[in-house]
Design a protein around this motif. Structure first.
Motif, short mmCIF file in Angstrom:
data_model
loop_
_atom_site.label_atom_id
_atom_site.label_comp_id
_atom_site.label_asym_id
_atom_site.label_seq_id
_atom_site.Cartn_x
_atom_site.Cartn_y
_atom_site.Cartn_z
N GLU A 125 0.68 -1.16 0.08
CA GLU A 125 -0.06 -0.03 -0.01
C GLU A 125 0.67 1.28 0.02
O GLU A 125 0.61 2.23 -0.85
CB GLU A 125 -0.72 -0.02 1.30
N PHE A 126 2.03 1.33 0.95
CA PHE A 126 2.84 2.55 0.93
C PHE A 126 3.54 2.49 -0.44
O PHE A 126 3.60 3.64 -0.71
CB PHE A 126 3.66 2.39 2.16
N GLU A 127 3.94 1.56 -0.92
CA GLU A 127 4.96 1.66 -1.75
C GLU A 127 4.15 2.10 -3.13
O GLU A 127 4.63 2.82 -4.14
CB GLU A 127 5.75 0.44 -2.27
N ARG A 128 2.92 1.83 -3.39
CA ARG A 128 2.16 1.85 -4.72
C ARG A 128 2.08 3.47 -4.61
O ARG A 128 2.11 3.86 -5.95
CB ARG A 128 0.77 1.18 -4.64
N ALA A 129 1.75 4.11 -3.75
CA ALA A 129 1.59 5.58 -3.66
C ALA A 129 2.85 6.08 -4.23
O ALA A 129 2.87 7.13 -5.07
CB ALA A 129 1.17 6.05 -2.48
N ARG A 130 4.14 5.73 -3.59
CA ARG A 130 5.26 6.06 -3.99
C ARG A 130 5.66 5.75 -5.57
O ARG A 130 5.85 6.96 -6.37
CB ARG A 130 6.34 5.65 -3.21
N PHE A 131 5.37 4.72 -6.07
CA PHE A 131 5.46 4.37 -7.34
C PHE A 131 4.71 5.17 -8.17
O PHE A 131 5.37 5.79 -9.40
CB PHE A 131 4.99 2.85 -7.55
N ALA A 132 3.47 5.62 -8.04
CA ALA A 132 2.52 6.42 -8.69
C ALA A 132 2.98 7.68 -8.93
O ALA A 132 3.06 8.24 -10.18
CB ALA A 132 1.12 6.55 -8.26
N HIS A 133 3.39 8.31 -8.10
CA HIS A 133 4.25 9.71 -7.81
C HIS A 133 5.54 9.97 -8.73
O HIS A 133 5.89 10.61 -9.58
CB HIS A 133 4.65 10.36 -6.43
N GLY A 134 6.40 8.65 -8.54
CA GLY A 134 7.39 8.48 -9.28
C GLY A 134 7.42 8.34 -10.84
O GLY A 134 8.07 8.99 -11.70
N LEU A 135 6.14 7.65 -11.21
CA LEU A 135 6.17 7.57 -12.68
C LEU A 135 5.47 8.87 -13.11
O LEU A 135 5.63 9.08 -14.26
CB LEU A 135 4.85 6.47 -12.80
N GLU A 136 4.42 9.40 -12.48
CA GLU A 136 4.04 10.72 -12.79
C GLU A 136 4.95 11.70 -12.83
O GLU A 136 4.97 12.83 -13.94
CB GLU A 136 2.96 11.38 -11.62
N GLU A 137 5.93 11.79 -12.10
CA GLU A 137 7.31 12.69 -12.22
C GLU A 137 8.13 12.38 -13.52
O GLU A 137 9.38 12.94 -13.36
CB GLU A 137 7.82 12.90 -10.85
N GLY A 138 7.94 11.51 -13.99
CA GLY A 138 8.85 10.87 -15.08
C GLY A 138 10.15 10.18 -14.48
O GLY A 138 11.21 10.56 -14.99
N LYS A 139 10.30 9.53 -13.45
CA LYS A 139 11.25 8.79 -12.77
C LYS A 139 11.22 7.36 -12.82
O LYS A 139 11.20 6.68 -11.82
CB LYS A 139 11.56 9.52 -11.55
N PRO A 140 10.96 6.71 -14.05
CA PRO A 140 10.94 5.15 -14.04
C PRO A 140 12.17 4.40 -13.60
O PRO A 140 11.96 3.53 -13.05
CB PRO A 140 10.54 4.77 -15.42
N ALA A 141 13.41 5.13 -13.78
CA ALA A 141 14.52 4.33 -12.94
C ALA A 141 14.38 4.23 -11.52
O ALA A 141 14.81 3.18 -10.77
CB ALA A 141 15.92 5.17 -13.50
#
Length: 315
Positions: free
Chosen positions: A145-161
């Protein structure tokens, strides 16, 4: 009250306030433990008293959010607004519901099949040995649950790496939690099995059930990060399709193993479904992250068009 608490947990997780959700979980857990002590002191509370204790615990879980509700925009509910949910339902909601149903079929249909085919008593050792994997199950759900939110923000900010790296770190963490739980469970079964099971099940039954459940949870711990990545990408339709395929496979495997090897071995049917699902998700999440990483290495509208075309073909 519980539904309101879960809504606020999701809201503040999405807005990068994980400490508030942790405070809510801890408040709820502490209040529930206090409620249990009170219930024991009452020496057998009736249904109404038990309900009031649970209501009080759920209410305590809301307290950490109250000081931050000023930042949540007030929404006036109108019956006509339900029509506005239609595009969300068509795009994501219906696929999410199908995915949840398929997951429930994979995980919980076993209890119904065992009870129908072999009787309620046959399910007792299955339920009892499932207690041994609860710690790692909690870790999978909470960290996912916690990491899913972080993943979403990272992808939205263009940081797939960064998401790719965090995906690997989460997998390592969950597998370590699985290994630690496995070691503790083995020590318990070897040194003091009566501490938890009170001699109600034979040693081979406990060891077999535990081994099968840890096979199931290994698959869940392995695909937990991939599940979180695909959810963060909004791939509800793809997840629904994959989980539906593995749900059918798991149902057939569980039913067959009940008739061929006995109720206890039906756990292996869940392991088969979860294992295939883990392989599907690992490949899918890896491929989608790879395309995002490659698209970042190019510039200009051509790369965006190419990425959109490839994604459309995959879907």
């Amino acid at each position: 009250m519980a539904l309101l608490r879960h809504f606020l947990r999701a809201w503040f997780l999405a807005h990068q306030r994980p400490l508030l959700t942790m405070a809510s979980d801890l408040s709820y857990a502490l209040a529930l433990q206090v409620a249990l002590v009170i219930a024991m002191a009452i020496h057998g509370p009736d249904f109404r008293q038990t309900g009031m204790l649970l209501l009080a615990a759920a209410s305590c879980g809301l307290l950490p959010f109250l000081t931050r509700l000023a930042g949540v925009r007030t929404v006036r509910f109108r019956l006509g607004d339900i029509a506005g949910y239609r595009p969300i339902w068509q795009r994501d909601g219906r696929w999410s519901l199908i995915g949840v149903i398929a997951t429930e079929l994979t995980v919980n249909s076993q209890s119904y099949l065992v009870t129908m085919l072999s009787g309620a008593k046959a399910f007792a050792p299955i339920a009892a040995t499932a207690l041994l994997v609860r710690p790692v199950t909690v870790a999978i759900n909470a960290l996912g649950e916690f990491e899913r939110a972080r993943f979403a923000h990272g992808l939205e900010e263009g940081k797939p790496a960064e998401v790719q790296k965090a995906r690997g770190q989460l997998r390592s963490t969950l597998l370590l939690a699985w290994l630690a739980t496995l070691i503790l469970a083995a020590l318990l079964l070897h040194l003091a099995p009566d501490f938890l099971f009170h001699g109600k099940f034979a040693g081979p039954v406990l060891w077999t059930g535990a081994a099968l459940w840890f096979a199931v949870i290994f698959a869940r711990a392995f695909h937990g990060p991939d599940d979180a990545v695909l959810l963060a990408m909004g791939q509800f339709r793809r997840l629904a399709r994959l989980s539906s395929i593995t749900a059918i496979l798991s149902l057939l495997a569980v039913a067959g193993l009940i008739m061929l090897a006995g109720p206890l071995w039906s756990i292996a049917g869940i392991a088969i479904g979860e294992g295939v699902f883990a392989l599907f998700l690992y490949k899918e999440a890896g491929a989608r992250l790879k395309w995002q990483l490659q698209s970042r290495s190019f510039s200009g509208p051509a790369s965006d068009a190419t990425m959109a075309l490839v994604t459309a073909r995959r879907d």
